[in-house]
Write a protein that holds these residues in place. Structure first.
Motif, PDB file in Angstrom:
ATOM      1  N   PRO A 125       9.628 -31.541  24.819  1.00  0.00           N
ATOM      2  CA  PRO A 125       9.235 -30.317  25.536  1.00  0.00           C
ATOM      3  C   PRO A 125       8.225 -29.472  24.768  1.00  0.00           C
ATOM      4  CG  PRO A 125      11.605 -30.638  25.708  1.00  0.00           C
ATOM      5  CD  PRO A 125      11.100 -31.681  24.749  1.00  0.00           C
ATOM      6  N   SER A 126       8.215 -29.580  23.433  1.00  0.00           N
ATOM      7  CA  SER A 126       7.264 -28.799  22.636  1.00  0.00           C
ATOM      8  C   SER A 126       5.813 -29.223  22.866  1.00  0.00           C
ATOM      9  CB  SER A 126       7.604 -28.921  21.146  1.00  0.00           C
ATOM     10  OG  SER A 126       7.483 -30.275  20.708  1.00  0.00           O
ATOM     11  N   ASP A 127       5.621 -30.423  23.450  1.00  0.00           N
ATOM     12  CA  ASP A 127       4.248 -30.864  23.764  1.00  0.00           C
ATOM     13  C   ASP A 127       3.567 -29.932  24.762  1.00  0.00           C
ATOM     14  OD1 ASP A 127       4.205 -33.073  22.077  1.00  0.00           O
ATOM     15  OD2 ASP A 127       5.077 -34.412  23.585  1.00  0.00           O
ATOM     16  N   MET A 128       4.362 -29.204  25.532  1.00  0.00           N
ATOM     17  CA  MET A 128       3.792 -28.291  26.529  1.00  0.00           C
ATOM     18  C   MET A 128       3.030 -27.135  25.876  1.00  0.00           C
ATOM     19  SD  MET A 128       4.446 -29.416  29.582  1.00  0.00           S
ATOM     20  CE  MET A 128       4.166 -31.050  28.886  1.00  0.00           C
ATOM     21  N   SER A 129       3.313 -26.865  24.601  1.00  0.00           N
ATOM     22  CA  SER A 129       2.661 -25.741  23.912  1.00  0.00           C
ATOM     23  C   SER A 129       1.370 -26.161  23.211  1.00  0.00           C
ATOM     24  CB  SER A 129       3.624 -25.114  22.896  1.00  0.00           C
ATOM     25  OG  SER A 129       4.006 -26.071  21.915  1.00  0.00           O
ATOM     26  N   ARG A 130       0.992 -27.436  23.306  1.00  0.00           N
ATOM     27  CA  ARG A 130      -0.257 -27.884  22.688  1.00  0.00           C
ATOM     28  C   ARG A 130      -1.450 -27.196  23.357  1.00  0.00           C
ATOM     29  NH1 ARG A 130      -0.388 -33.463  20.213  1.00  0.00           N
ATOM     30  NH2 ARG A 130       1.789 -34.203  20.062  1.00  0.00           N
ATOM     31  N   ASP A 131      -2.411 -26.752  22.555  1.00  0.00           N
ATOM     32  CA  ASP A 131      -3.633 -26.154  23.095  1.00  0.00           C
ATOM     33  C   ASP A 131      -4.487 -27.226  23.760  1.00  0.00           C
ATOM     34  OD1 ASP A 131      -3.038 -23.606  22.232  1.00  0.00           O
ATOM     35  OD2 ASP A 131      -4.011 -23.872  20.297  1.00  0.00           O
ATOM     36  N   VAL A 132      -5.085 -26.868  24.889  1.00  0.00           N
ATOM     37  CA  VAL A 132      -5.961 -27.783  25.620  1.00  0.00           C
ATOM     38  C   VAL A 132      -7.269 -27.066  25.946  1.00  0.00           C
ATOM     39  CG1 VAL A 132      -6.282 -29.180  27.702  1.00  0.00           C
ATOM     40  CG2 VAL A 132      -4.018 -28.988  26.685  1.00  0.00           C
ATOM     41  N   LEU A 133      -8.356 -27.707  25.606  1.00  0.00           N
ATOM     42  CA  LEU A 133      -9.660 -27.228  26.042  1.00  0.00           C
ATOM     43  C   LEU A 133     -10.201 -28.262  27.019  1.00  0.00           C
ATOM     44  CD1 LEU A 133     -12.483 -25.645  23.956  1.00  0.00           C
ATOM     45  CD2 LEU A 133     -12.998 -27.360  25.664  1.00  0.00           C
ATOM     46  N   LYS A 134     -10.215 -27.909  28.292  1.00  0.00           N
ATOM     47  CA  LYS A 134     -10.725 -28.808  29.328  1.00  0.00           C
ATOM     48  C   LYS A 134     -12.073 -28.289  29.810  1.00  0.00           C
ATOM     49  CE  LYS A 134     -10.245 -30.086  34.109  1.00  0.00           C
ATOM     50  NZ  LYS A 134     -11.616 -29.571  34.327  1.00  0.00           N
ATOM     51  N   SER A 135     -13.131 -29.040  29.561  1.00  0.00           N
ATOM     52  CA  SER A 135     -14.452 -28.611  30.015  1.00  0.00           C
ATOM     53  C   SER A 135     -14.602 -28.890  31.505  1.00  0.00           C
ATOM     54  CB  SER A 135     -15.547 -29.337  29.230  1.00  0.00           C
ATOM     55  OG  SER A 135     -15.701 -30.658  29.702  1.00  0.00           O
ATOM     56  N   ASP A 136     -15.638 -28.332  32.119  1.00  0.00           N
ATOM     57  CA  ASP A 136     -15.826 -28.522  33.556  1.00  0.00           C
ATOM     58  C   ASP A 136     -16.339 -29.917  33.902  1.00  0.00           C
ATOM     59  OD1 ASP A 136     -18.266 -28.198  32.429  1.00  0.00           O
ATOM     60  OD2 ASP A 136     -18.941 -26.550  33.704  1.00  0.00           O
ATOM     61  N   THR A 137     -16.585 -30.753  32.886  1.00  0.00           N
ATOM     62  CA  THR A 137     -17.012 -32.134  33.146  1.00  0.00           C
ATOM     63  C   THR A 137     -15.870 -33.130  32.982  1.00  0.00           C
ATOM     64  OG1 THR A 137     -17.731 -32.355  30.842  1.00  0.00           O
ATOM     65  CG2 THR A 137     -19.391 -31.684  32.448  1.00  0.00           C
ATOM     66  N   ALA A 138     -14.666 -32.651  32.664  1.00  0.00           N
ATOM     67  CA  ALA A 138     -13.541 -33.538  32.372  1.00  0.00           C
ATOM     68  C   ALA A 138     -12.712 -33.830  33.620  1.00  0.00           C
ATOM     69  CB  ALA A 138     -12.641 -32.918  31.302  1.00  0.00           C
ATOM     70  N   SER A 139     -12.174 -35.054  33.678  1.00  0.00           N
ATOM     71  CA  SER A 139     -11.224 -35.434  34.720  1.00  0.00           C
ATOM     72  C   SER A 139      -9.844 -35.572  34.086  1.00  0.00           C
ATOM     73  CB  SER A 139     -11.640 -36.749  35.383  1.00  0.00           C
ATOM     74  OG  SER A 139     -11.677 -37.797  34.425  1.00  0.00           O
ATOM     75  N   MET A 140      -8.806 -35.497  34.914  1.00  0.00           N
ATOM     76  CA  MET A 140      -7.433 -35.567  34.420  1.00  0.00           C
ATOM     77  C   MET A 140      -6.662 -36.628  35.181  1.00  0.00           C
ATOM     78  SD  MET A 140      -6.648 -31.464  34.301  1.00  0.00           S
ATOM     79  CE  MET A 140      -7.180 -31.289  36.020  1.00  0.00           C
ATOM     80  N   ALA A 141      -5.649 -37.200  34.524  1.00  0.00           N
ATOM     81  CA  ALA A 141      -4.826 -38.211  35.186  1.00  0.00           C
ATOM     82  C   ALA A 141      -3.433 -38.246  34.570  1.00  0.00           C
ATOM     83  CB  ALA A 141      -5.480 -39.587  35.083  1.00  0.00           C
TER      84      ALA A 141
ATOM     85  N   GLU B 209      12.465 -32.044  31.618  1.00  0.00           N
ATOM     86  CA  GLU B 209      13.437 -32.961  32.223  1.00  0.00           C
ATOM     87  C   GLU B 209      12.879 -34.379  32.321  1.00  0.00           C
ATOM     88  OE1 GLU B 209      15.180 -31.523  35.901  1.00  0.00           O
ATOM     89  OE2 GLU B 209      14.559 -29.477  35.387  1.00  0.00           O
ATOM     90  N   ARG B 210      11.567 -34.484  32.431  1.00  0.00           N
ATOM     91  CA  ARG B 210      10.923 -35.794  32.574  1.00  0.00           C
ATOM     92  C   ARG B 210      10.028 -36.024  31.360  1.00  0.00           C
ATOM     93  NH1 ARG B 210       8.285 -38.677  37.788  1.00  0.00           N
ATOM     94  NH2 ARG B 210       6.971 -40.182  36.691  1.00  0.00           N
ATOM     95  N   LEU B 211      10.337 -37.041  30.561  1.00  0.00           N
ATOM     96  CA  LEU B 211       9.571 -37.359  29.358  1.00  0.00           C
ATOM     97  C   LEU B 211       9.063 -38.799  29.430  1.00  0.00           C
ATOM     98  CD1 LEU B 211      11.911 -35.733  26.668  1.00  0.00           C
ATOM     99  CD2 LEU B 211       9.814 -34.752  27.638  1.00  0.00           C
ATOM    100  N   GLY B 212       8.080 -39.117  28.611  1.00  0.00           N
ATOM    101  CA  GLY B 212       7.555 -40.478  28.559  1.00  0.00           C
ATOM    102  C   GLY B 212       6.295 -40.687  29.373  1.00  0.00           C
ATOM    103  N   ASP B 213       5.891 -39.682  30.173  1.00  0.00           N
ATOM    104  CA  ASP B 213       4.653 -39.800  30.951  1.00  0.00           C
ATOM    105  C   ASP B 213       3.446 -39.611  30.046  1.00  0.00           C
ATOM    106  OD1 ASP B 213       6.049 -40.236  33.278  1.00  0.00           O
ATOM    107  OD2 ASP B 213       6.098 -38.121  33.849  1.00  0.00           O
ATOM    108  N   HIS B 214       2.311 -40.125  30.500  1.00  0.00           N
ATOM    109  CA  HIS B 214       1.062 -39.997  29.758  1.00  0.00           C
ATOM    110  C   HIS B 214       0.122 -39.023  30.469  1.00  0.00           C
ATOM    111  CE1 HIS B 214       2.673 -43.785  28.195  1.00  0.00           C
ATOM    112  NE2 HIS B 214       1.893 -43.610  27.130  1.00  0.00           N
ATOM    113  N   PHE B 215      -0.481 -38.143  29.706  1.00  0.00           N
ATOM    114  CA  PHE B 215      -1.503 -37.228  30.231  1.00  0.00           C
ATOM    115  C   PHE B 215      -2.853 -37.663  29.671  1.00  0.00           C
ATOM    116  CE2 PHE B 215      -4.191 -33.453  29.893  1.00  0.00           C
ATOM    117  CZ  PHE B 215      -4.153 -32.992  31.206  1.00  0.00           C
ATOM    118  N   VAL B 216      -3.806 -37.939  30.578  1.00  0.00           N
ATOM    119  CA  VAL B 216      -5.121 -38.454  30.178  1.00  0.00           C
ATOM    120  C   VAL B 216      -6.192 -37.420  30.495  1.00  0.00           C
ATOM    121  CG1 VAL B 216      -6.797 -40.316  30.424  1.00  0.00           C
ATOM    122  CG2 VAL B 216      -4.352 -40.806  30.681  1.00  0.00           C
TER     123      VAL B 216
END
Length: 446
Positions: free
Chosen positions: A308-324, A389-396
């Motif tokens: 759950p602590s992964d939710m506190s990671r800083d993210v810089l998403k530029s306007d050219t980035a895609s997510m999955a 509650e849900r762990l093991g997923d990948h954020f790209v």
């Protein structure tokens, strides 16, 4: 202007509870009887079109009445091009938002519809509109130019046959203003039958949108002022000072303040962060721009969410980035949510909010119940990831410009749950970034 006047959004939802809708009345010229009539202007919000100006002209002298609807949403930074393959009759029900700057073409028939009045329709409606336009002058054409009328009749039949979808065909929606849209019925999953390209406009397209004239008007009076100010004022230091300037709120269009600062992110690079706060509607937003241009290679960051602590990671998403999120079969194209500097939790909350609240294709009378249920289930799964509650997923996070960042909590050591890949961009990715048209050698300045 009083504080009460500024507390209301410039463009408001149509509501019976709004006792003062602020309809502007202007005395204007009647082209029919050459006397004066009344034009009424109403600034409001309509789903799909967002901000619009509804105008109504009435002349009491001759009885002439006319109404128009004009989109008032701003021109986007890039144009957009949708290429959609229609495989079956169900695909004809895809909803289409076409602004007055967009062209629609069907390559199979070598047909192209030039920019016209803005409309909310479906793919089938686009075909019906083309048939209606071609059929309009056929009776006169059959008398004056029978051979031409016969060829047009044959072409109209071909357009009507498209609605039977005996074989797949493509429809292309190209809008230099970036405000048109073709529905993705598989959302939040990726639409395999549709590709979306964001492109840098040409000078001719900027001129057609009226942007060049606006730039010239803004630059000319500032030239002399800037010369004097440069002598009087000290040089602005973007690293230690915060720049503040007036902009219009993206939600209610009321003037508000935007603060801008250059920030150095540890183990990454310098970025420009812009934060906007609107006192009228309470809207808060931040946007991030790369401070060092486009990188030589693209960057793909993959994080396995294990705690759950992964939710506190800083993210810089530029306007050219895609997510999955592959486990949820979720993919968001380049430009979705714009540029943001937040946490992973904040980014997932924004994704959930974009799907469940602000997208009129998924809510209201126009939504499909089955699709709305699918969106609801997806948002519940996103919430499980956020709550742990849900762990093991990948954020790209995939950024062809290389300007996005996901915090490595083990830095400067490698993160065992995160992989960072640097890859060569494809031709299509360079095209989206406007790099294929850049000429950096043997060029001349005018």
């Amino acid at each position: 202007m009083s504080s009460e006047a500024t507390s209301k959004p410039l463009y408001r939802d149509i509501s019976a509870e709004d006792e003062d809708p602020e309809i502007v009345e202007i005395e204007s010229y009647c082209v029919n009887c050459e006397k004066n009539g009344i034009t009424r202007l109403f600034l409001t919000r309509i789903p799909f079109f967002k901000d619009v100006v509804v105008s109504s002209f009435t002349c009491d002298n001759c009885g002439l009445h006319n109404t128009e609807l004009q989109p008032a949403n701003k021109i986007q930074e890039k144009g957009v091009k949708y290429v959609c393959t229609i495989n079956n009759i169900k695909d004809l029900n895809r909803q289409v938002v076409q602004t007055n700057h967009a062209t629609i073409s069907i390559p199979k028939l070598e047909f192209e519809s030039p920019p016209n009045k803005g409309v909310l329709t479906t793919v089938e409606g686009v075909i019906d509109r083309a048939v209606e336009g071609l059929s309009q002058d056929q009776p006169v054409r059959k008398i004056q130019h029978p051979e031409v009328a016969e060829k047009i009749d044959v072409f109209i039949e071909k357009l009507k046959e498209l609605k039977e979808v005996k074989e797949p065909f493509q429809i292309i929606l190209d809008d230099p203003s970036g405000n048109s849209f073709i529905e993705n019925p598989y959302a939040p999953n990726k639409d395999k039958d549709m590709t979306i390209h964001h492109y840098v406009r040409s000078r001719k397209q900027d001129e057609q949108l009226g942007l060049l004239e606006q730039e010239k008007a803004e630059e000319e009076p500032e030239l002399e002022e800037n010369k004097d100010e440069a002598k009087k004022e000290d040089i602005f230091d973007g690293k230690t000072e915060v720049a503040s300037f007036r902009t219009n709120c993206p939600e209610c269009n009321v003037p508000c303040d935007t603060n801008m600062k250059l920030v150095d992110i540890p183990h990454f690079k310098e970025v420009v962060i812009m934060a906007t706060t609107c006192d009228a509607c309470g809207h808060k937003d931040n946007e991030v721009k790369g401070g060092s241009g486009i990188e030589p290679k693209g960057t793909r960051i993959t994080l396995k969410i294990t705690d759950p602590s992964d939710m506190s990671r800083d993210v810089l998403k530029s306007d050219t980035a895609s997510m999955a999120i592959p486990e949820l079969d979720f993919a968001a194209e380049m430009g979705t949510l714009g540029g943001k500097f937040t946490t992973l939790e904040g980014l997932l909350v924004d994704i959930k909010g974009q799907l469940s609240g602000s997208n009129p294709f998924f809510t209201g009378d126009s939504s499909d119940k089955q699709r709305a249920k699918k969106i609801e289930i997806f948002c519940q799964e996103i919430q499980k990831i956020i709550s742990g509650e849900r762990l093991g997923d990948h954020f790209v996070l995939d950024d062809p410009a290389g300007n996005s960042y996901l915090q490595n909590v083990y830095a400067p050591e490698p993160d065992p749950e995160m992989t960072v890949e640097h890859y060569e961009r494809s031709y299509e990715q360079n095209e989206d970034l406007g790099l294929n048209d850049l000429k950096t050698e043997n060029y001349e300045t005018s």
